[in-house]
Design a protein around this motif. Structure first.
Motif, PDB file in Angstrom:
ATOM      1  N   ARG A   1       0.830  -1.211  -0.152  1.00 42.89           N
ATOM      2  CA  ARG A   1       0.183   0.055   0.046  1.00 42.89           C
ATOM      3  C   ARG A   1       0.862   1.099  -0.106  1.00 42.89           C
ATOM      4  NH1 ARG A   1      -2.237  -3.615   3.688  1.00 42.89           N
ATOM      5  NH2 ARG A   1      -4.406  -4.526   2.764  1.00 42.89           N
TER       6      ARG A   1
ATOM      7  N   THR B   1     -12.358  -2.368  -9.012  1.00 45.12           N
ATOM      8  CA  THR B   1     -11.086  -1.916  -9.430  1.00 45.12           C
ATOM      9  C   THR B   1      -9.943  -1.452  -8.568  1.00 45.12           C
ATOM     10  OG1 THR B   1     -12.470  -1.093 -11.558  1.00 45.12           O
ATOM     11  CG2 THR B   1     -10.216  -0.196 -11.221  1.00 45.12           C
ATOM     12  N   VAL B   2      -8.741  -1.641  -8.950  1.00 46.22           N
ATOM     13  CA  VAL B   2      -7.589  -1.130  -8.188  1.00 46.22           C
ATOM     14  C   VAL B   2      -6.767  -0.195  -8.995  1.00 46.22           C
ATOM     15  CG1 VAL B   2      -7.775  -3.164  -6.602  1.00 46.22           C
ATOM     16  CG2 VAL B   2      -6.169  -3.169  -8.668  1.00 46.22           C
TER      17      VAL B   2
ATOM     18  N   ILE C   1      -2.842   0.952  -9.198  1.00 49.11           N
ATOM     19  CA  ILE C   1      -1.415   0.518  -8.878  1.00 49.11           C
ATOM     20  C   ILE C   1      -0.357   1.385  -9.459  1.00 49.11           C
ATOM     21  CG2 ILE C   1       0.108  -1.393  -9.057  1.00 49.11           C
ATOM     22  CD1 ILE C   1      -2.189  -3.199  -9.365  1.00 49.11           C
TER      23      ILE C   1
ATOM     24  N   VAL D   1     -10.495  -8.262  -5.291  1.00 46.13           N
ATOM     25  CA  VAL D   1      -9.824  -7.061  -4.585  1.00 46.13           C
ATOM     26  C   VAL D   1      -9.588  -7.433  -3.190  1.00 46.13           C
ATOM     27  CG1 VAL D   1     -10.235  -4.756  -3.810  1.00 46.13           C
ATOM     28  CG2 VAL D   1     -10.959  -5.600  -5.985  1.00 46.13           C
TER      29      VAL D   1
ATOM     30  N   GLN E   1      -5.663  -7.431  -1.286  1.00 47.30           N
ATOM     31  CA  GLN E   1      -5.408  -6.630  -0.221  1.00 47.30           C
ATOM     32  C   GLN E   1      -4.841  -7.708   0.805  1.00 47.30           C
ATOM     33  OE1 GLN E   1      -9.498  -5.010   0.344  1.00 47.30           O
ATOM     34  NE2 GLN E   1      -8.677  -2.887  -0.092  1.00 47.30           N
TER      35      GLN E   1
ATOM     36  N   SER F   1      -6.301   0.312   1.785  1.00 47.52           N
ATOM     37  CA  SER F   1      -7.184   0.999   0.633  1.00 47.52           C
ATOM     38  C   SER F   1      -6.795  -0.025  -0.534  1.00 47.52           C
ATOM     39  CB  SER F   1      -6.346   2.201   0.211  1.00 47.52           C
ATOM     40  OG  SER F   1      -5.082   2.268  -0.368  1.00 47.52           O
ATOM     41  N   ARG F   2      -7.629   0.541  -1.684  1.00 45.47           N
ATOM     42  CA  ARG F   2      -7.156  -0.014  -3.083  1.00 45.47           C
ATOM     43  C   ARG F   2      -6.313   0.678  -3.904  1.00 45.47           C
ATOM     44  NH1 ARG F   2     -12.517   0.263  -5.531  1.00 45.47           N
ATOM     45  NH2 ARG F   2     -13.080   1.466  -3.971  1.00 45.47           N
ATOM     46  N   TYR F   3      -5.410   1.302  -3.284  1.00 40.91           N
ATOM     47  CA  TYR F   3      -4.310   2.097  -3.974  1.00 40.91           C
ATOM     48  C   TYR F   3      -3.019   1.675  -3.584  1.00 40.91           C
ATOM     49  CZ  TYR F   3      -1.410   6.135  -5.222  1.00 40.91           C
ATOM     50  OH  TYR F   3      -0.391   7.112  -5.535  1.00 40.91           O
ATOM     51  N   PHE F   4      -2.430   0.777  -4.371  1.00 44.73           N
ATOM     52  CA  PHE F   4      -1.164  -0.170  -4.219  1.00 44.73           C
ATOM     53  C   PHE F   4       0.038   0.615  -4.734  1.00 44.73           C
ATOM     54  CE2 PHE F   4      -4.915  -2.647  -4.201  1.00 44.73           C
ATOM     55  CZ  PHE F   4      -4.741  -3.348  -2.797  1.00 44.73           C
TER      56      PHE F   4
ATOM     57  N   LEU G   1     -12.462   5.532  -4.219  1.00 40.88           N
ATOM     58  CA  LEU G   1     -11.250   5.631  -3.166  1.00 40.88           C
ATOM     59  C   LEU G   1     -11.373   6.308  -2.156  1.00 40.88           C
ATOM     60  CD1 LEU G   1      -8.373   5.498  -5.712  1.00 40.88           C
ATOM     61  CD2 LEU G   1      -9.201   3.359  -4.361  1.00 40.88           C
TER      62      LEU G   1
END
Length: 585
Positions: A11, A77-78, A80, A124, A128, A146-149, A216
């Motif tokens: 993350r 959706t993610v 990255i 997802v 995570q 979060s879904r932001y990697f 997000l």
């Protein structure tokens, strides 16, 4: 076990370097096994929008249906942050361990980013669970799921030969040079307007990124308000947005109340214990203040957070570093969401609407009639209302009035917001198409003629009834808010700015009239049609002529405009006579 050669997903640390200017995204849709293939040169229409330049015969989706589909898509959706050079094949193989991938694309914004949409939401969760929080040697890290990697290569020095350069297509607004070249090479003014729309409209990738950014932010807000939703509104969803426009977000807390309003049997009613607030506005300010603090301190990629709580509509403004969007978050602006739906309907009813709106907006920006800085200028929303009003005034009308859409509405369409009647039909299939067949070229000419001679000093613009009405106040420009009818959405416009709009409209109408009579040859490099209208030198030259004491151009143009319609009939007759006397081949 991870595929060899591809690093661990972490993350993104919250201590992202802040920058004063956020770069806009450069996107590319890439095809691969398990991914929806697409031609990267082709601009895709956002789902539910009308086909440009031709009549779209397919049924249009309701606004609510599009919103629901996009929101569900974003939840799978993610985002990255990737190394600058990476093997796309191995990257996708690595992510496929967590489930099949529906589609993906890459873009650049302070580095290389990937937007990856899985087929199932469970993928997802799996991703995570396989990621970890990074450790910093000199700075502390706030753990946030979060879904932001952030993707790192385990052994980057050993993988140089395996890496492949990913070419990202440019999705920034086109340069002036490119626009003028496209317009110059077009076959007609109609083609010019459609080309302008195609170049400036939001792409499919850009639209997906907007919904993902909202999703997000929703994850962050859900820490305080589980089951809340963050919805995009305004230009991002009404089909009139252009590349580079801001992202307006609406924090919707009403869904929480709906979920808890479940009838239970028995003699008791269980309620949550809540905090009482003196007024709804104060509640809005407190909620946004807390969310703003959360975005500032804990939101990955959220920088430059400003809490503007004393505005008429309180908001939190921030830049989303990864996507490049300038974002405005509100929580008590449901009428704005309804306005977005209304514009979506108008944009979908006829393929000429969006082309004309984009052109008028571009023309206004080229001559500094609009600005990104708040002030006495006409806004894009006001310009859109002006175009819609003009199209309602055609014979036959191209667009229906808001009152007629209200009369078509059923019981399921009824909507009252804060005492304002926001009811209109939402089913596009029940709205009768217009029988008007006028060309875009004619509409553009007559738009400038109409408003070059409009009695702004006494009349207001009202899309509810589609007719000129006496102004209720002394504002230079009065455009009635379609739902909050007591408000003037153009109250900020000064008399000098309105006069500038009128002057430029008259001059533009005259230029188009002359273009129709003497159009340059295709081999000529001379700007013509719409390209001639967008040249700032035209307006500057006319202003210089006025300073030098030459004839008052606008008065001359006004008189000429009044004689255009009578002269056009005579010109048509003369042209017909010449054609009938010319030798036949």
């Amino acid at each position: 076990m991870a595929v060899r050669g591809v690093g661990l997903l972490t993350r993104l640390p919250l201590c992202v370097q802040r920058r004063s200017r956020v770069q806009l995204p450069i996107l590319r849709l890439l095809s691969c096994p398990g991914t929806v293939a697409a031609d990267p040169r082709r601009e895709e229409q956002p789902s539910g929008s009308a086909e440009t330049g031709s009549e779209d015969k397919t049924p249009k989706k309701r606004f609510s249906e599009v919103q629901k589909e996009r929101r569900e898509q974003a939840q799978r959706t993610v985002l990255i942050h990737c190394p600058n050079k990476i093997s796309e094949k191995k990257f996708l193989k690595y992510l496929s361990q967590h489930g099949p991938i529906n589609n993906h694309f890459f873009y650049e914004s302070y580095g290389l980013y990937a937007v990856v949409e899985f087929c199932q939401k469970e993928s997802v969760d799996s991703l995570q669970n396989g990621a970890h929080t990074p450790s910093m040697s000199t700075e502390a890290v706030i753990p946030f799921r979060s879904r932001y990697f952030n993707l790192k290569l385990k052994n980057p020095s050993n993988q140089t030969s395996q890496q492949s350069h990913i070419q990202c297509s440019n999705q920034l607004p086109p340069s002036s040079k490119k626009i003028f070249e496209l317009l110059r090479c077009a076959e007609s003014i109609d083609d010019q307007l459609n080309s302008l729309l195609k170049e400036f409209q939001l792409t499919e990738e850009n639209t997906k990124l907007r919904y993902l950014t909202c999703s997000l932010v929703e994850d962050i807000a859900a820490a305080y308000f589980p089951d809340c939703t963050v919805r995009p509104f305004g230009s991002s969803v009404n089909t009139f947005g252009k590349l580079g426009c801001d992202l307006d977000m609406f924090l919707d807390l009403d869904e929480i109340g709906k979920l808890s309003a479940v009838k239970t049997a028995g003699n008791f009613l269980m309620e949550f214990q809540v905090k009482n607030i003196p007024s709804g506005r104060i509640a809005t300010q407190k909620i946004l203040s807390v969310i703003g603090e959360c975005l500032d301190h804990f939101g990955p990629g959220c920088v430059g957070v400003q809490k503007i709580l004393n505005a008429r509509c309180p908001l939190v403004r921030f830049s989303h570093h990864a996507s490049g969007f300038q974002c405005d978050l509100t929580t008590n602006n449901r009428i704005a969401l309804k306005s977005s739906e209304l514009l979506y309907i108008y944009g979908a009813l006829d393929s000429r609407v969006r082309a004309l709106v984009f052109t008028v907006r571009c023309w206004a920006r080229a001559h500094s009639l609009t600005s990104s800085i708040p002030g006495a200028w006409i806004t894009n929303f006001s310009l859109t209302m002006i175009v819609i009003f003009f199209l309602q005034r055609r014979s036959p009308p191209i667009l229906p009035t808001l009152d007629s859409l209200k009369n078509l509405a059923g019981a399921e369409d009824k909507c009252i917001i804060e005492g304002n009647n926001c009811t209109f039909i939402r089913d596009l299939s029940r709205i009768k198409p217009s029988g008007n067949t006028e060309t875009l070229e004619l509409l553009l000419k007559e738009f400038f003629e109409y408003f070059g001679n409009f009695a702004f000093n006494k009349n207001s613009i009202n899309i509810r009834q589609g007719k000129e009405q006496n102004k209720p106040d002394s504002s230079p420009l009065h455009i009635q808010n379609p739902f909050e009818t007591s408000l003037n959405i153009s109250k900020n416009v000064s008399q000098s700015q309105l006069q500038k709009f009128v002057d430029l409209a008259r001059e533009s109408a005259w230029i188009l009239q002359q273009e129709g009579q003497d159009r340059p040859s295709p081999s000529s490099n001379q700007p013509w049609g719409l390209a001639a209208l967008l040249l700032p030198s035209i307006a500057n030259g006319m202003a210089l002529a006025r300073k030098k004491g030459k004839k008052p151009i606008n008065e001359t143009v006004k008189n000429l405009l009044e004689s255009i319609k009578s002269n056009s009939a005579e010109n048509s007759t003369n042209t017909h006579r010449k054609r009938t006397t010319s030798p036949q081949t």
